[in-house]
Scaffold this motif. Structure first.
Motif, mmCIF file in Angstrom:
data_model
loop_
_atom_site.group_PDB
_atom_site.id
_atom_site.type_symbol
_atom_site.label_atom_id
_atom_site.label_comp_id
_atom_site.label_asym_id
_atom_site.label_seq_id
_atom_site.Cartn_x
_atom_site.Cartn_y
_atom_site.Cartn_z
ATOM 1 N N LYS A 250 53.643 7.046 62.308
ATOM 2 C CA LYS A 250 54.890 7.396 61.622
ATOM 3 C C LYS A 250 54.793 8.751 60.926
ATOM 4 C CE LYS A 250 56.541 3.282 62.605
ATOM 5 N NZ LYS A 250 57.461 3.123 63.756
ATOM 6 N N HIS B 277 60.618 2.133 61.166
ATOM 7 C CA HIS B 277 60.007 1.111 60.304
ATOM 8 C C HIS B 277 58.994 0.190 60.995
ATOM 9 C CE1 HIS B 277 62.783 2.082 57.054
ATOM 10 N NE2 HIS B 277 63.770 2.035 57.926
ATOM 11 N N ASP B 278 59.122 -0.039 62.297
ATOM 12 C CA ASP B 278 58.298 -1.056 62.958
ATOM 13 C C ASP B 278 57.099 -0.452 63.680
ATOM 14 O OD1 ASP B 278 60.176 -2.812 62.057
ATOM 15 O OD2 ASP B 278 61.092 -3.209 64.018
ATOM 16 N N GLN C 252 65.153 11.042 60.184
ATOM 17 C CA GLN C 252 65.125 11.172 58.731
ATOM 18 C C GLN C 252 65.269 12.614 58.258
ATOM 19 O OE1 GLN C 252 61.215 9.259 58.556
ATOM 20 N NE2 GLN C 252 62.124 7.570 57.382
ATOM 21 N N TYR D 137 65.995 2.067 63.987
ATOM 22 C CA TYR D 137 65.360 1.346 62.882
ATOM 23 C C TYR D 137 63.906 1.033 63.231
ATOM 24 C CZ TYR D 137 64.340 -2.210 59.375
ATOM 25 O OH TYR D 137 63.756 -2.914 58.361
ATOM 26 N N GLN D 138 63.667 0.566 64.458
ATOM 27 C CA GLN D 138 62.308 0.221 64.872
ATOM 28 C C GLN D 138 61.398 1.453 64.871
ATOM 29 O OE1 GLN D 138 63.188 -1.473 68.703
ATOM 30 N NE2 GLN D 138 63.234 -3.573 67.926
#
Length: 310
Positions: free
Chosen positions: A256, A234-235, A192, A230-231
């Motif tokens: 995170k 977000h996961d 990010q 993605y995981q």
């Protein structure tokens, strides 16, 4: 110092026989950016010499990154890394020589022998936390901590391959839109906000490495690096199989938010009292019968250049 030299024709001509004054004896491993060779100094000291691929030698961006790798590796040379002996980032084929450290990588150890035992896992956790504390104190963020970049020795784990590390005070920036690292072990902020990656990203990678060591898989698993990315962002991580006494600490490492992750010092404090068994990573069948297990040294294991890029 003499330039890299090569002899022969065809493919053999692409591989040098010397790096500076060091004769290259045998390849130890190959990665995306270069080849690591076994070599010896004039006094007979065994070295691992990384020589970059010829295709990258003419790339100014790569040369800048390699200079930074050499500088970072020199800054952190010590008990928890492979000390830098010599380097020439301006050679026709840039190279860096480090002390040869016998021992398998964590990736090799898990692949050959399966997940680590709880005692081995605690030893690994303490050793890597101590290594990261030392690296961060030198003002360096590794940014690519993964099982292939951890050597297991009789004196504890060693962190290698500072190819994409970055000194905190560095002015060198990654090109916009270019992700560099190994997705299963990258922190959310590396996807990010890659220009704002700090020491906490290495702690996130530590958590992922520990899950791999405990289970043989990562906390975010997929054949697709895009799904893994993605995981990661977000996961929640899959911690099934991580010992119950370590799972909460590993979960904190995988937070995170970088601010919610423990520092290496806090990781070590959470482990007290840690395991100091020197033979934690040496399988019984590999120990020499004529010497104490704590003094056994594995010969012939290859130092790997597991440099990969996303």
């Amino acid at each position: 110092m003499p330039p890299l030299r090569s002899t022969g024709a065809g493919r053999e001509a692409e591989e040098p026989r010397y790096a500076g004054e060091y004769r290259l004896e045998a390849p130890l491993g190959s990665g995306g950016m270069g080849v690591v060779h076994l070599a010896r100094s004039a006094s007979g000291l065994r070295l691992a010499v990384k020589v970059v691929h010829e295709t990258y030698a003419s790339d100014p961006e790569f040369r800048a990154r390699f200079r930074q790798e050499v500088a970072a590796a020199r800054r952190v040379s010590g008990a928890f890394t492979a000390p830098v002996v010599d380097a020439d980032p301006d050679a026709a084929r840039p190279w860096m020589a480090t002390l040869y450290v016998p021992g398998p990588t964590l990736a090799e150890q898990v692949r050959r022998n399966g997940p680590l035992s709880p005692a081995e896992l605690r030893r690994l956790t303490a050793g890597l936390a101590e290594a990261l504390r030392d690296i961060h104190r030198a003002g360096v963020v590794h940014r690519d901590l993964k099982p292939g970049n951890v050597l297991l020795t009789d004196s504890g784990p060693k962190v290698i391959d500072f190819g994409i590390s970055r000194p905190v005070d560095s002015d060198l920036r990654t090109e916009t839109g270019k992700l560099i690292g190994s997705p299963p072990y990258m922190a959310p902020e590396q996807f990010q906000r890659p220009r704002q990656v700090g020491p906490a990203a290495d702690v996130f990678a530590l958590g992922s490495v520990l899950v791999h060591a405990a289970t043989g898989r990562g906390p975010f698993d997929s054949d697709s690096p895009y799904i893994v990315a993605y995981q990661v962002v977000h996961d929640e991580p899959d911690l099934a199989g991580v010992p119950a006494d370590l799972a909460p600490l590993v979960a904190r490492c995988l937070a995170k938010d970088p601010a919610e992750r423990p520092t290496p010092d806090e990781v070590m404090a959470a482990l007290l009292p840690p395991s100091y068994e020197a033979t934690a990573f040496i399988p019984a069948q590999r120990r020499t019968p004529e010497a104490p297990a704590a003094d056994a040294v594995r010969e012939g294991e290859a130092v790997r250049d597991t440099d990969t890029r996303a």
